[in-house]
Design an enzyme around this catalytic site. Structure first.
Site, PDB file in Angstrom:
ATOM      1  N   LYS A   1      -6.298  -8.185  24.726  1.00 45.42           N
ATOM      2  CA  LYS A   1      -7.609  -8.579  24.260  1.00 45.42           C
ATOM      3  C   LYS A   1      -7.551  -9.678  23.203  1.00 45.42           C
ATOM      4  CE  LYS A   1      -9.343  -3.835  24.585  1.00 45.42           C
ATOM      5  NZ  LYS A   1      -9.831  -2.686  23.744  1.00 45.42           N
ATOM      6  N   GLY A   2      -6.423  -9.766  22.526  1.00 48.36           N
ATOM      7  CA  GLY A   2      -6.338 -10.610  21.333  1.00 48.36           C
ATOM      8  C   GLY A   2      -6.742 -12.056  21.519  1.00 48.36           C
TER       9      GLY A   2
ATOM     10  N   GLU B   1      -2.007 -17.212  23.809  1.00 44.79           N
ATOM     11  CA  GLU B   1      -1.849 -15.985  23.028  1.00 44.79           C
ATOM     12  C   GLU B   1      -2.457 -16.172  21.644  1.00 44.79           C
ATOM     13  OE1 GLU B   1      -1.285 -13.023  23.069  1.00 44.79           O
ATOM     14  OE2 GLU B   1       0.478 -12.377  24.177  1.00 44.79           O
ATOM     15  N   ASP B   2      -2.948 -15.086  21.087  1.00 46.91           N
ATOM     16  CA  ASP B   2      -3.412 -15.141  19.698  1.00 46.91           C
ATOM     17  C   ASP B   2      -2.223 -15.153  18.741  1.00 46.91           C
ATOM     18  OD1 ASP B   2      -2.884 -12.570  20.654  1.00 46.91           O
ATOM     19  OD2 ASP B   2      -4.203 -11.589  19.218  1.00 46.91           O
TER      20      ASP B   2
ATOM     21  N   ASP C   1       4.907 -12.362  17.841  1.00 46.11           N
ATOM     22  CA  ASP C   1       5.640 -11.714  16.747  1.00 46.11           C
ATOM     23  C   ASP C   1       7.082 -11.501  17.208  1.00 46.11           C
ATOM     24  OD1 ASP C   1       6.461 -10.238  14.583  1.00 46.11           O
ATOM     25  OD2 ASP C   1       4.977  -8.673  14.761  1.00 46.11           O
TER      26      ASP C   1
ATOM     27  N   LYS D   1       4.290 -15.959  14.301  1.00 43.44           N
ATOM     28  CA  LYS D   1       4.933 -15.121  13.283  1.00 43.44           C
ATOM     29  C   LYS D   1       6.406 -15.044  13.660  1.00 43.44           C
ATOM     30  CE  LYS D   1       3.273 -10.850  11.200  1.00 43.44           C
ATOM     31  NZ  LYS D   1       2.615  -9.586  11.532  1.00 43.44           N
TER      32      LYS D   1
ATOM     33  N   PHE E   1       0.742  -7.863   8.122  1.00 41.75           N
ATOM     34  CA  PHE E   1      -0.065  -7.327   9.220  1.00 41.75           C
ATOM     35  C   PHE E   1      -1.448  -7.947   9.095  1.00 41.75           C
ATOM     36  CE2 PHE E   1      -2.915  -4.482  11.396  1.00 41.75           C
ATOM     37  CZ  PHE E   1      -2.243  -4.298  12.596  1.00 41.75           C
TER      38      PHE E   1
ATOM     39  N   ASP F   1      -6.536  -7.052  15.948  1.00 39.85           N
ATOM     40  CA  ASP F   1      -7.187  -5.804  15.541  1.00 39.85           C
ATOM     41  C   ASP F   1      -6.297  -4.904  14.697  1.00 39.85           C
ATOM     42  OD1 ASP F   1      -5.431  -5.094  17.829  1.00 39.85           O
ATOM     43  OD2 ASP F   1      -6.395  -3.130  17.650  1.00 39.85           O
TER      44      ASP F   1
HETATM   45  C1  PRP Z   1      -0.682  -8.370  20.509  1.00 40.82           C
HETATM   46  C2  PRP Z   1      -0.932  -9.852  20.711  1.00 40.82           C
HETATM   47  C3  PRP Z   1       0.200 -10.258  21.626  1.00 40.82           C
HETATM   48  C4  PRP Z   1       1.329  -9.323  21.228  1.00 40.82           C
HETATM   49  C5  PRP Z   1       2.335 -10.087  20.397  1.00 40.82           C
HETATM   50  O1  PRP Z   1      -1.229  -7.664  21.575  1.00 40.82           O
HETATM   51  O2  PRP Z   1      -2.178 -10.106  21.256  1.00 40.82           O
HETATM   52  O3  PRP Z   1      -0.131 -10.080  22.980  1.00 40.82           O
HETATM   53  O4  PRP Z   1       0.724  -8.253  20.475  1.00 40.82           O
HETATM   54  O5  PRP Z   1       3.338  -9.253  19.924  1.00 40.82           O
HETATM   55  P1  PRP Z   1       4.891  -9.421  20.234  1.00 40.82           P
HETATM   56  O6  PRP Z   1       5.234 -10.889  20.160  1.00 40.82           O
HETATM   57  O7  PRP Z   1       5.540  -8.637  19.113  1.00 40.82           O
HETATM   58  O8  PRP Z   1       5.163  -8.844  21.593  1.00 40.82           O
HETATM   59  P2  PRP Z   1      -1.483  -6.089  21.594  1.00 40.82           P
HETATM   60  O9  PRP Z   1      -0.421  -5.432  22.404  1.00 40.82           O
HETATM   61  O10 PRP Z   1      -1.682  -5.601  20.197  1.00 40.82           O
HETATM   62  O11 PRP Z   1      -2.818  -5.969  22.432  1.00 40.82           O
HETATM   63  P3  PRP Z   1      -4.239  -6.639  22.143  1.00 40.82           P
HETATM   64  O12 PRP Z   1      -4.102  -8.117  22.411  1.00 40.82           O
HETATM   65  O13 PRP Z   1      -5.142  -5.969  23.113  1.00 40.82           O
HETATM   66  O14 PRP Z   1      -4.597  -6.365  20.702  1.00 40.82           O
END
Ligand code: PRP
Length: 193
Positions: free
Chosen positions: A48-49, A110-111, A114, A142, A163, A170
């Site tokens: 969703k991000g 992507e938002d 990490d 990040k 964070f 979210d």
């Molecule tokens: C978040 C974000 C990325 C991912 C990045 O998604 O939107 O897709 O984490 O993290 P990483 O580089 O450590 O893998 P999340 O799984 O929280 O789902 P969301 O987008 O629905 O919030």
């Protein structure tokens, strides 16, 4: 700026303002446009991000002269964090694309990146579908805890090692609709059951 009272009490500080984000999105749009002049482009947001960044990017791209010949927006939905603040390392596809990627010029949006596992998983998965090109765009990078080396063609802003919430990101599904990126007060996490 009006935010709900719950939000107001739990935000420690703003990390990137609405204006700083808009300017980063405009810059990303110009870079993407430059690499896709005259080509049909498929912007693929990761829900969703990336809901907000993908839509804002699509609108910003529409304003760049001499960019892609047309722009199509699609989304897929994955989850790697669930309701936790830490990545589980397990990526689940909750909704796949509706568009076929074969032969298309695709920019994955992507938002945040990490540890890199989510994007790395998606890059490998989507490459197998034989797009004409596949590039990746992230608004908030990040880079401090990468577990995999993930190529990023377009990077908006370097995110502090905190964070963060807002602009799509979210905490327990809240805060996504904040128009800015913020750090939450520590007390929010210590109250966690
Ligand atoms: C978040 C974000 C990325 C991912 C990045 O998604 O939107 O897709 O984490 O993290 P990483 O580089 O450590 O893998 P999340 O799984 O929280 O789902 P969301 O987008 O629905 O919030």
């Amino acid at each position: 700026m009006t935010v709900t009272s719950t939000y107001e009490q739990t935000i420690e500080r703003t990390l990137f303002s609405k204006e700083e984000i808009a300017s980063a999105v405009d810059r990303l749009a110009r870079q993407i446009a430059e690499d896709h002049v005259g080509q049909p482009l498929l912007l693929l947001g990761v829900l969703k991000g990336a809901l907000y960044v993908a839509t804002d990017l699509a609108r910003a791209l529409a304003q760049v002269p001499n960019g892609p010949s047309d722009i199509l927006v699609d989304y897929l939905c994955v989850s790697s964090y669930g309701n936790s603040t830490r990545s589980s390392g397990e990526v689940r596809m909750l909704k796949d694309t509706t568009e076929r990627l074969t032969g298309r010029h695709v920019v994955l949006v992507e938002d945040i990146v990490d540890n890199g596992l989510t994007l790395s998983y998606l890059q490998a998965l989507l490459k197998e579908r034989n797009p004409a090109s596949l590039r990746s765009c992230v608004l908030f990078d990040k880079p401090y805890h990468r577990l995999v080396d993930v190529p990023l063609e377009y990077v908006g802003l370097q995110c502090p090692d905190e964070f963060v919430v807002g602009y799509g990101l979210d905490y327990q599904e809240l805060y996504r609709n904040l128009p800015y990126l913020a750090k939450l007060r520590q007390s929010v996490f210590t109250q966690e059951g």
